[in-house]
Structures are given as C-alpha cells and as structure tokens.
Motif scaffolding. Structure first.
Motif, short mmCIF file in Angstrom:
data_model
loop_
_atom_site.label_atom_id
_atom_site.label_comp_id
_atom_site.label_asym_id
_atom_site.label_seq_id
_atom_site.Cartn_x
_atom_site.Cartn_y
_atom_site.Cartn_z
N PRO A 98 0.84 -1.20 0.00
CA PRO A 98 0.00 0.00 0.00
C PRO A 98 0.88 1.25 0.00
CG PRO A 98 -0.80 -1.59 1.61
CD PRO A 98 0.54 -2.09 1.13
N GLY A 99 0.61 2.14 -0.91
CA GLY A 99 1.43 3.34 -1.05
C GLY A 99 1.38 3.83 -2.47
N THR A 100 2.36 4.61 -2.85
CA THR A 100 2.38 5.20 -4.19
C THR A 100 3.14 4.30 -5.17
OG1 THR A 100 4.45 6.40 -3.80
CG2 THR A 100 2.36 7.52 -3.21
N LEU A 101 2.92 4.57 -6.46
CA LEU A 101 3.73 3.91 -7.48
C LEU A 101 5.21 4.20 -7.21
CD1 LEU A 101 2.03 4.53 -10.96
CD2 LEU A 101 2.64 2.32 -9.95
N ARG A 102 5.51 5.45 -6.87
CA ARG A 102 6.90 5.84 -6.64
C ARG A 102 7.53 5.01 -5.52
NH1 ARG A 102 9.00 10.37 -8.32
NH2 ARG A 102 6.98 11.43 -8.43
N SER A 103 6.80 4.84 -4.42
CA SER A 103 7.38 4.09 -3.30
C SER A 103 7.54 2.61 -3.63
CB SER A 103 6.51 4.26 -2.05
OG SER A 103 5.22 3.68 -2.23
N ASN A 104 6.64 2.06 -4.44
CA ASN A 104 6.75 0.65 -4.80
C ASN A 104 7.90 0.39 -5.76
OD1 ASN A 104 4.60 -1.52 -3.92
ND2 ASN A 104 3.60 0.48 -3.85
N PHE A 105 8.27 1.40 -6.51
CA PHE A 105 9.44 1.27 -7.38
C PHE A 105 10.69 1.83 -6.71
CE2 PHE A 105 6.41 0.23 -10.53
CZ PHE A 105 7.08 -0.36 -11.59
N ALA A 106 10.54 2.33 -5.49
CA ALA A 106 11.65 2.95 -4.77
C ALA A 106 12.31 4.03 -5.61
CB ALA A 106 12.68 1.91 -4.33
N TRP A 107 11.47 4.85 -6.23
CA TRP A 107 11.97 5.90 -7.12
C TRP A 107 12.00 7.23 -6.38
CZ3 TRP A 107 11.50 2.84 -11.69
CH2 TRP A 107 12.38 3.22 -12.70
N ASP A 108 13.02 8.05 -6.66
CA ASP A 108 13.08 9.34 -5.99
C ASP A 108 12.10 10.31 -6.66
OD1 ASP A 108 14.28 10.14 -8.36
OD2 ASP A 108 16.30 10.10 -7.53
N ALA A 109 11.78 11.36 -5.92
CA ALA A 109 10.80 12.35 -6.39
C ALA A 109 11.52 13.41 -7.22
CB ALA A 109 10.06 12.98 -5.22
#
Length: 201
Positions: free
Chosen positions: A82-93
């Motif tokens: 549960p969370g954002t696409l970004r967090s699931n891909f461990a991508w920086d903002a």
C-alpha cells in the motif's frame, strides 16, 4: 536500448520480488537439476517452459532463489505494498525518476500510464493491489523487476492476466531488452519459439 534506470539501488522493490514464499514441500531433485542446467547454459533471450505442474515449477525456482541463484522470480500473484507507485518502485521524487519510469513503461507497452495514473508516480495503490487491474499489476511487476536490474527473469504464469497475443508481444519486447527470460504460461502454448518440456523422462 532504453535508458531505464537511475544510478541507485532499489532495496524496497527488490524485497518484494526476491523474497520467495516459504513452501513446505521440496520440489523434485530432477527438476531442480534441470533448472540449474538451464540457468547455467542458456544465454540472453526468451525461453518458453512447458509443464503440467506450474506450482511445482514456481516452488523449484523459489528454492533456487533461497539457495543464492541470481534470478528474479515472478509468479501469478503480483505484490505491491500500500502506497504510491513511486514508493513501490523505490523511485526518488524528481524529473529524472519520471523520465526513467516513462522509458520503462514504453518498454513494457504501458504507454498511457500518465493518463491512467493522473500523470503522477504519486498514484495510490491500496491493500491487495486495490487501484490496479490484474493486467496492470502483472505488467508493473515485470517493469519493477527490470528497474531492479534483473538479468535473469523467471515468469511462472506472471503474465496470466494478459491475453495470449499481449503476452507474446511483451515477451518479444523483453527478448530485445538484453536480458534472459524463462517463461511459463497457462494461457497460451502457441509461442513461435522452441519450447523446453520439463515433464520428460
């Protein structure tokens, strides 16, 4: 080749696809030896696997992961926290993150991701993949494995939510991505490639 990956590690995403479930029944030794042989001898490209026992095949590959084989195994159940696409891909903002993600979506054929997810990697995924269709989850778990830098990708019915034609298209794309893929599908056995039968004597 598409420029997909920023110069960083993806520990969160890696934990989701490289930590196999613990299963109590050990896979047959003959199957284990055959899979080890395939991993040791097959080069880049897509190899199609055939078996009447996909659960046993998945269990065998997961055992190889636990034994230290450098492979990424994806099964029929995509897993996202549960969370954002970004967090699931461990991508920086950053814009760089969006750029790499866009290239990755182009590779796997999810070219309308911006329209689908509101143009943002901050799109929220709920518990049990809520907010994603089964086909979207299947494609995104493959994309996440590529983002991790997977060099040997094992798909055991991981593409099952996709049509046979869509599976073949995606496998053709992966074949050109300079990685090695072993794929089993219960949806289609009509691949225009040699098939490796794992149920032989």
């Amino acid at each position: 080749a598409l420029d997909m990956m920023p110069a960083r590690h993806f520990q969160l995403a890696r934990a989701l696809t490289e930590t196999p479930r613990v299963r109590s029944i050990a896979p047959p030794r003959r199957l284990m030896r055959e899979l080890q042989r395939l991993i040791a001898t097959h080069g880049r490209g897509v190899s199609i696997l055939h078996t009447q026992h996909p659960d046993r095949l998945l269990r065998a590959f997961e055992t190889l992961v636990r034994d230290g084989e450098p492979i990424t195994v994806l099964g029929p159940d995509a897993e996202f926290l549960p969370g954002t696409l970004r967090s699931n891909f461990a991508w920086d903002a950053s814009e760089v993150g969006d750029y790499h993600f866009g290239n990755l979506m182009e590779l796997v054929g999810f070219v309308h991701w911006r329209a689908r997810f509101g143009g943002s990697l901050d799109y929220q995924i709920g518990v049990n993949q809520a907010g994603l269709s089964s086909s979207e989850a299947a494609i995104l778990q493959v994309a996440r494995a590529l983002a991790q830098g997977a060099e040997t990708l094992v798909l055991v019915d991981a593409l099952a939510p996709l049509s046979a034609a869509r599976q073949e298209w995606l496998l053709d794309r992966l074949a050109g991505a300079r990685i090695r893929v072993f794929a089993y599908s219960s949806v289609s056995d009509l691949w225009g490639r040699d098939v490796i039968d794992l149920d032989g004597p």
